[in-house]
Design a protein around this motif. Structure first.
Motif, PDB file in Angstrom:
ATOM      1  N   MET A   1      12.797   3.974  -4.059  1.00  0.00           N
ATOM      2  CA  MET A   1      12.035   3.859  -2.822  1.00  0.00           C
ATOM      3  C   MET A   1      10.850   2.923  -3.015  1.00  0.00           C
ATOM      4  SD  MET A   1      11.988   7.599  -0.963  1.00  0.00           S
ATOM      5  CE  MET A   1      11.048   8.423  -2.246  1.00  0.00           C
ATOM      6  N   ILE A   2      10.135   3.117  -4.117  1.00  0.00           N
ATOM      7  CA  ILE A   2       8.963   2.280  -4.399  1.00  0.00           C
ATOM      8  C   ILE A   2       9.378   0.830  -4.619  1.00  0.00           C
ATOM      9  CG2 ILE A   2       7.128   1.860  -6.084  1.00  0.00           C
ATOM     10  CD1 ILE A   2       7.061   4.947  -6.505  1.00  0.00           C
ATOM     11  N   ASP A   3      10.424   0.626  -5.416  1.00  0.00           N
ATOM     12  CA  ASP A   3      10.919  -0.739  -5.658  1.00  0.00           C
ATOM     13  C   ASP A   3      11.402  -1.372  -4.355  1.00  0.00           C
ATOM     14  OD1 ASP A   3      10.355  -0.436  -8.319  1.00  0.00           O
ATOM     15  OD2 ASP A   3      12.442  -0.075  -8.934  1.00  0.00           O
ATOM     16  N   GLY A   4      12.053  -0.551  -3.511  1.00  0.00           N
ATOM     17  CA  GLY A   4      12.535  -1.058  -2.232  1.00  0.00           C
ATOM     18  C   GLY A   4      11.405  -1.530  -1.338  1.00  0.00           C
ATOM     19  N   LEU A   5      10.317  -0.752  -1.298  1.00  0.00           N
ATOM     20  CA  LEU A   5       9.148  -1.153  -0.512  1.00  0.00           C
ATOM     21  C   LEU A   5       8.597  -2.496  -1.001  1.00  0.00           C
ATOM     22  CD1 LEU A   5       7.333   2.285  -0.218  1.00  0.00           C
ATOM     23  CD2 LEU A   5       7.931   0.822   1.716  1.00  0.00           C
ATOM     24  N   ARG A   6       8.493  -2.628  -2.309  1.00  0.00           N
ATOM     25  CA  ARG A   6       7.950  -3.872  -2.861  1.00  0.00           C
ATOM     26  C   ARG A   6       8.897  -5.048  -2.635  1.00  0.00           C
ATOM     27  NH1 ARG A   6       5.718  -0.574  -8.105  1.00  0.00           N
ATOM     28  NH2 ARG A   6       3.662  -0.062  -7.211  1.00  0.00           N
ATOM     29  N   GLN A   7      10.188  -4.773  -2.715  1.00  0.00           N
ATOM     30  CA  GLN A   7      11.153  -5.838  -2.485  1.00  0.00           C
ATOM     31  C   GLN A   7      11.122  -6.283  -1.021  1.00  0.00           C
ATOM     32  OE1 GLN A   7      15.034  -4.935  -4.033  1.00  0.00           O
ATOM     33  NE2 GLN A   7      15.978  -6.747  -3.172  1.00  0.00           N
ATOM     34  N   VAL A   8      11.058  -5.318  -0.101  1.00  0.00           N
ATOM     35  CA  VAL A   8      10.969  -5.652   1.328  1.00  0.00           C
ATOM     36  C   VAL A   8       9.675  -6.414   1.614  1.00  0.00           C
ATOM     37  CG1 VAL A   8      10.757  -4.697   3.662  1.00  0.00           C
ATOM     38  CG2 VAL A   8      12.442  -3.754   2.089  1.00  0.00           C
ATOM     39  N   ALA A   9       8.586  -6.000   0.961  1.00  0.00           N
ATOM     40  CA  ALA A   9       7.295  -6.673   1.169  1.00  0.00           C
ATOM     41  C   ALA A   9       7.384  -8.160   0.855  1.00  0.00           C
ATOM     42  CB  ALA A   9       6.219  -6.015   0.306  1.00  0.00           C
TER      43      ALA A   9
ATOM     44  N   THR B   1      13.439   8.225   5.236  1.00  0.00           N
ATOM     45  CA  THR B   1      12.113   8.134   5.854  1.00  0.00           C
ATOM     46  C   THR B   1      11.396   6.872   5.399  1.00  0.00           C
ATOM     47  OG1 THR B   1      11.966  10.551   5.934  1.00  0.00           O
ATOM     48  CG2 THR B   1       9.904   9.330   6.119  1.00  0.00           C
ATOM     49  N   VAL B   2      11.441   6.602   4.110  1.00  0.00           N
ATOM     50  CA  VAL B   2      10.747   5.447   3.542  1.00  0.00           C
ATOM     51  C   VAL B   2      11.506   4.159   3.818  1.00  0.00           C
ATOM     52  CG1 VAL B   2       9.919   4.393   1.397  1.00  0.00           C
ATOM     53  CG2 VAL B   2       9.634   6.849   1.784  1.00  0.00           C
ATOM     54  N   ASP B   3      12.813   4.165   3.594  1.00  0.00           N
ATOM     55  CA  ASP B   3      13.602   2.950   3.814  1.00  0.00           C
ATOM     56  C   ASP B   3      13.495   2.478   5.257  1.00  0.00           C
ATOM     57  OD1 ASP B   3      14.372   3.215   1.192  1.00  0.00           O
ATOM     58  OD2 ASP B   3      16.392   3.929   1.627  1.00  0.00           O
ATOM     59  N   ALA B   4      13.619   3.422   6.197  1.00  0.00           N
ATOM     60  CA  ALA B   4      13.565   3.069   7.615  1.00  0.00           C
ATOM     61  C   ALA B   4      12.197   2.529   7.992  1.00  0.00           C
ATOM     62  CB  ALA B   4      13.905   4.292   8.464  1.00  0.00           C
TER      63      ALA B   4
ATOM     64  N   GLN C   1       0.834  -1.201   0.000  1.00  0.00           N
ATOM     65  CA  GLN C   1       0.000   0.000   0.000  1.00  0.00           C
ATOM     66  C   GLN C   1       0.870   1.253   0.000  1.00  0.00           C
ATOM     67  OE1 GLN C   1      -3.457  -0.233   0.152  1.00  0.00           O
ATOM     68  NE2 GLN C   1      -3.779   1.954   0.022  1.00  0.00           N
ATOM     69  N   MET C   2       1.945   1.239   0.773  1.00  0.00           N
ATOM     70  CA  MET C   2       2.870   2.373   0.804  1.00  0.00           C
ATOM     71  C   MET C   2       3.476   2.617  -0.584  1.00  0.00           C
ATOM     72  SD  MET C   2       4.940   1.677   4.365  1.00  0.00           S
ATOM     73  CE  MET C   2       4.164   1.856   5.968  1.00  0.00           C
ATOM     74  N   ALA C   3       3.894   1.533  -1.238  1.00  0.00           N
ATOM     75  CA  ALA C   3       4.489   1.668  -2.571  1.00  0.00           C
ATOM     76  C   ALA C   3       3.485   2.264  -3.549  1.00  0.00           C
ATOM     77  CB  ALA C   3       4.973   0.305  -3.061  1.00  0.00           C
ATOM     78  N   ALA C   4       2.241   1.765  -3.519  1.00  0.00           N
ATOM     79  CA  ALA C   4       1.212   2.273  -4.434  1.00  0.00           C
ATOM     80  C   ALA C   4       0.905   3.739  -4.155  1.00  0.00           C
ATOM     81  CB  ALA C   4      -0.062   1.430  -4.294  1.00  0.00           C
TER      82      ALA C   4
ATOM     83  N   LEU D   1       2.906   6.010  -2.757  1.00  0.00           N
ATOM     84  CA  LEU D   1       4.031   6.857  -3.174  1.00  0.00           C
ATOM     85  C   LEU D   1       3.972   7.120  -4.677  1.00  0.00           C
ATOM     86  CD1 LEU D   1       7.174   5.575  -1.208  1.00  0.00           C
ATOM     87  CD2 LEU D   1       5.852   7.634  -0.795  1.00  0.00           C
ATOM     88  N   ALA D   2       3.676   6.083  -5.443  1.00  0.00           N
ATOM     89  CA  ALA D   2       3.562   6.256  -6.895  1.00  0.00           C
ATOM     90  C   ALA D   2       2.408   7.199  -7.240  1.00  0.00           C
ATOM     91  CB  ALA D   2       3.358   4.901  -7.560  1.00  0.00           C
ATOM     92  N   ARG D   3       1.318   7.075  -6.507  1.00  0.00           N
ATOM     93  CA  ARG D   3       0.137   7.902  -6.770  1.00  0.00           C
ATOM     94  C   ARG D   3       0.377   9.362  -6.397  1.00  0.00           C
ATOM     95  NH1 ARG D   3      -3.060   5.148  -3.772  1.00  0.00           N
ATOM     96  NH2 ARG D   3      -3.529   3.646  -5.411  1.00  0.00           N
ATOM     97  N   GLU D   4       1.167   9.596  -5.362  1.00  0.00           N
ATOM     98  CA  GLU D   4       1.372  10.953  -4.841  1.00  0.00           C
ATOM     99  C   GLU D   4       2.688  11.573  -5.303  1.00  0.00           C
ATOM    100  OE1 GLU D   4      -0.783  12.634  -3.134  1.00  0.00           O
ATOM    101  OE2 GLU D   4      -2.271  11.056  -2.810  1.00  0.00           O
ATOM    102  N   HIS D   5       3.170  11.147  -6.459  1.00  0.00           N
ATOM    103  CA  HIS D   5       4.491  11.622  -6.895  1.00  0.00           C
ATOM    104  C   HIS D   5       4.536  13.133  -7.094  1.00  0.00           C
ATOM    105  CE1 HIS D   5       3.497  12.230 -11.214  1.00  0.00           C
ATOM    106  NE2 HIS D   5       2.597  11.307 -10.973  1.00  0.00           N
TER     107      HIS D   5
END
Length: 416
Positions: free
Chosen positions: A79-87, A129-132, A33-36, A38-42
Motif C-alpha cells: 500500500m505504501i509503495d503503491g502510494l509512492r508509485q502513484v505519486a 481503501t488506500v488504493d482507491a 504524506q499518506m505514505a509517510a 501509513l508507515a508511521r501509524e503501522h
C-alpha cells in the motif's frame, strides 16, 4: 440514513470541484504524506486489523477469505509503495491527447478531465481503501467509500489517516470519505445519488456486484467473477508450466485472478497431469477433473458442468484435457468470465494466436494469472478490474478514472 448519505455526496461533489483544479505538485505531496503517515501509524493499523480478523474468525469466515482481510506487513508495504508509485506517475489531467485542424481552420482536440465523484462499494480487502483513494486523488476526483462490515475497523483507521493527510497539505478531507456504518441501507442510498456520484465501482463477490448493477442509477464498472484459465500447450516447458500453475492457484486462492480451471493439451497430459496433480495435492488443492484427467489422477473427483463455470476462491481446481488449442479457446469462450487467461508454450505462433483470439481483460504468455493487478502491471495501484468493455477493460488505474472533453480553438469562425 438517507440524509447522512446525501450530505456525504454533496460534500464529495464540492470536494471534486476543488480537486479538479488541484495542481500536480499538491496532489503528489498529498500522496507522499499518506505514505509517510501509513508507515508511521503501522501499530494502529495492525491493532484495528486484528479486531476485524478476530471477529471474522469467530463468525467462521473461511481461511481463504480471511486472507483477503489480513493487513500483513507485506500488504501494508505494498500500500505504501503503491502510494509512492502513484505519486510519481505523470498527472493525466489537462493532457490534450491530439489535435486536428478542420477545413475552416478550427483546431479541435480532446482534453483529459476527472470523472468527478467515484463511489466504491467493496468487501473484505481494506487495502482497497488506500488504493482507491490514491488513484482518485491523482486523477483529480473525490471518492465515497463503503467497505464491508468485516473490515470496518481497518477501513476506518486507514480512512482517518488519509483524510488527515489531505488536510495537512490544504486539500479538502471530503475528497476521501468512508461511510461509517455497517447498515446495508447505506448501500441503497448511495446507489440513488446519481446527482452526486458519477460512477459506481463494486468490488467483491458476484452477489454484491449484481446487486449494485441492478440498483444503481449511475453507470457501473464491474466484473461479476474471475473464472481464470491456464492452458498448457503441447509445446510447453512442463517445469515452467508446473510452477505457473502452482503460483496461479495456491499463492492466494481467495482472489479474483487465481486460476480456477487448468486446461492441458492431450499430447502432454500423460506426463504433465500426474506431475502437476501431485504438486497441487501436496499444497492442499482438491482436483475435480474430466474423464481423461480422472484416468490420470486416482483420487480426482468428477467435474460436473457447474465446475467449469465455478469461481471457487478456494483450494479447489477444475482440470480438463483438450485435444488442441482450438478446443481450449472454445472452452474459455464458453465458460470464462473475460477476466484473465494464460498460455504456457514455447511456440511463438501459438502464443501469438492465443493473444489475438482470447478476449479477456488480460491475456498472458508464460506467466501466472496472478499478474492481473494494477500494482503488478505498473499502474501503481488499481481501483478494480473491469470486465465491462465500456469505459474500461482490465485493471483500472489513473487513466481509467478520467474521461475526455472536446476543446476547440478558433479565430472567429462562424458556422454557415
Amino acid at each position: 440514513m438517507r440524509e447522512k448519505i446525501r450530505e456525504m455526496g454533496e460534500r464529495a461533489r464540492e470536494a471534486a470541484h476543488f480537486m479538479a483544479k488541484a495542481g500536480s505538485s499538491v496532489k503528489r505531496e498529498a500522496l507522499e504524506q499518506m505514505a509517510a503517515n501509513l508507515a508511521r501509524e503501522h501499530e494502529a493499523i495492525n491493532a484495528a486489523n486484528e479486531i476485524d480478523l478476530g471477529q471474522a474468525l469467530q463468525k467462521g469466515l473461511p481461511q481463504a477469505k480471511a486472507d483477503r482481510l489480513r493487513l500483513s506487513e507485506k500488504v501494508v508495504k505494498e500500500m505504501i509503495d503503491g502510494l509512492r508509485q502513484v505519486a510519481m506517475l505523470p498527472d493525466p489531467i489537462g493532457e490534450v491527447n491530439r489535435m486536428w485542424i478542420r477545413p475552416n481552420g478550427l483546431r479541435v482536440g480532446r482534453m483529459r478531465i476527472p470523472l468527478g465523484v467515484v463511489g466504491i462499494i467493496y468487501e473484505s480487502r481494506p487495502n482497497v481503501t488506500v488504493d482507491a483513494a490514491a488513484l482518485c486523488i491523482k486523477a483529480g476526483n473525490a471518492v465515497v467509500l463503503r467497505g464491508g462490515s468485516e473490515a470496518f475497523h481497518s477501513n476506518k483507521c486507514l480512512a482517518d489517516i488519509l483524510c488527515k493527510s489531505l488536510a495537512a497539505v490544504g486539500l479538502p478531507p471530503a475528497a476521501v470519505q468512508l461511510v461509517e456504518t455497517t447498515d446495508r441501507q447505506a448501500v441503497l442510498e448511495m446507489l440513488k445519488l446519481e446527482e452526486c456520484i458519477d460512477v459506481m465501482i463494486p468490488r467483491g463477490g458476484e452477489e454484491l456486484i449484481r446487486f449494485v448493477a441492478e440498483n444503481a442509477r449511475m453507470p457501473v464498472l464491474k466484473h461479476y467473477k474471475g473464472v481464470c484459465h491456464v492452458y498448457v500447450d503441447a509445446k510447453a516447458d512442463l517445469s515452467m508450466a508446473e510452477n505457473i500453475c502452482l503460483n496461479a492457484k495456491v499463492q492466494r486462492p481467495g482472489v479474483c485472478n487465481a486460476m480456477e480451471t487448468l486446461l492441458v493439451h492431450g499430447e502432454v497430459a500423460e506426463s504433465f497431469v500426474p506431475q502437476v496433480g501431485k504438486s497441487l495435492r501436496d499444497a492442499g488443492v482438491e482436483i475435480r477433473g474430466c474423464q481423461r484427467t480422472r484416468a490420470l489422477l486416482s483420487d480426482c473427483t468428477a467435474a460436473g458442468e457447474e465446475d467449469w463455470y465455478a469461481e471457487y476462491l478456494d483450494l479447489i481446481l477444475a482440470v480438463r484435457v483438450v485435444e488442441s488449442m482450438d478446443e481450449a479457446i472454445r472452452h474459455i469462450t464458453k465458460y470464462g468470465s473475460q477476466h484473465t487467461e494464460a498460455i504456457v508454450t514455447d511456440d511463438f505462433a501459438t502464443a501469438h494466436r492465443f493473444l489475438q483470439e482470447v478476449q479477456s481483460s488480460l491475456v498472458l504468455v508464460n506467466a501466472s494469472t496472478r499478474f492481473n493487478d494494477g500494482y503488478q502491471l505498473g499502474l501503481g495501484a488499481e481501483i478494480g478490474i473491469s470486465t465491462s468493455r465500456l469505459h474500461a477493460f482490465g485493471p483500472m488505474g489513473i487513466e481509467e478514472l478520467t474521461t475526455t472533453k472536446f476543446i476547440a480553438l478558433g479565430a472567429g469562425q462562424l458556422r454557415t
